[in-house]
Design an enzyme around this catalytic site. Sequence first.
Site, short mmCIF file in Angstrom:
data_model
loop_
_atom_site.label_atom_id
_atom_site.label_comp_id
_atom_site.label_asym_id
_atom_site.label_seq_id
_atom_site.Cartn_x
_atom_site.Cartn_y
_atom_site.Cartn_z
N HIS A 1 2.81 -11.39 14.32
CA HIS A 1 3.90 -11.86 15.18
C HIS A 1 3.70 -13.32 15.63
CE1 HIS A 1 7.50 -11.41 17.28
NE2 HIS A 1 7.14 -10.70 18.34
N THR B 1 0.85 -1.19 0.00
CA THR B 1 0.00 0.00 0.00
C THR B 1 0.89 1.24 0.00
OG1 THR B 1 -1.81 1.17 1.14
CG2 THR B 1 -0.20 0.03 2.52
#
Length: 415
Positions: free
Chosen positions: A386, A334
């Site tokens: 994560h 993006t």
Amino acid sequence: MAEIKVPELAESITEGTIAQWVRKVGDRVEKGEFIVELETDKVNAEIISEEAGVLTQILAEEGDTVLVGQVIAVVEAGEGAPAAPAAEAPKAEAAPAPVTAAQPATPVAAPEETSNDRVVASPAARKLAREKGIDLSAISPVDPQGRVRVQDVAAHGTAPVAAQAAPVAAANGPVVFTPAAQSDRVTIEKMSRRRQTIAKRLLEVKQSTAMLTTFNEIDMTNIMALRKRKQEEFVKANDIKLGFMSFFTKAVVAALKKYPYVNAQIVGDEIHLNNFFDIGIAVSTEEGLVVPVVRDANSKNFAEIEKDIANLAKKARDKKLGLNDMAGGSFTITNGGVFGSLMSTPIMNGTQAGILGMHSIVNRPVAIDGQVEIRPMMYVALSYDHRIIDGKDSVGFLKTVKELIENPEDLLLNS
């Protein structure tokens, strides 16, 4: 006679909203002609007539929610079919007669309900009127047939609600600000189906992933110089400009090969490592952000990537994207820099494990070999899940992208 039904578009799409009718009752339509636009969670679909004839009935108004398989219009063969609209008018006028006669015998609350029942209105308009406490009979519709639509209810305002709220506030002490009524100070706008879906999906990602963001900065000097040197030659050979996105797409593919867990996703208690490189490119449209996908970016050259991005962006802005254009991406890029963003933390797309955020190129003083120089610099950000990507891999991934962009010739070795 042919019934126009909401078609099946994809397994995950069960309903949509009527965006606009491009034909009205009484219009002649041809077989295969586009007559209504349907807005779904993912794309806008053009629904066509399967038969030539006259559009005699419209059974769902603009703004109404409709289900897959639901009949929304009727087309009758021939030229003289538009008799249906005339038949509907007496129906609306005849309905009040028995209701009026029964009025004296009904409870006190009945006149208000009866007056609403007499009005011809779309389901969406009735729902909005109930929410705002508006008597439908008090609304002056724009529709020449007298049908009240959502737009008429919204334009009418909510004076009855405001009038009732005042004594309640006075009785309960201090006034608490509740921005529920439309007025000169507040404009209420219904969220589009697309915007509702974007909001829902982004919230789901935030709540269901352990998302972190790591940052780095890239010296854009070499890539800008390369583009300047090769731009004219590139345009002549490929009929399209050489932009930054193809470089970043190539750099991302190379980094994904080096750090495969960034190109993965969690499915239940399994990690699925993708062996393909379908890169989503975020595109801003009037209705919100969409992410069409450049397929097999690892096997495409710079020109092919630039053309794919340009074509997908045009389709997005023209509302022509199909489900296949947006399904199955493995990683997303993006670019908030086109709007002037200096730094941000992008939110991951769907079930993907990572997203790269590009930002504005700004001339800043940096230390080069012990000397301070003014260089065109860009901050980049990698948001990642994560749960499957450790800090070492996330930092290494972003560092690889940085090194390849700062030395763009090296991208040729990773193509």
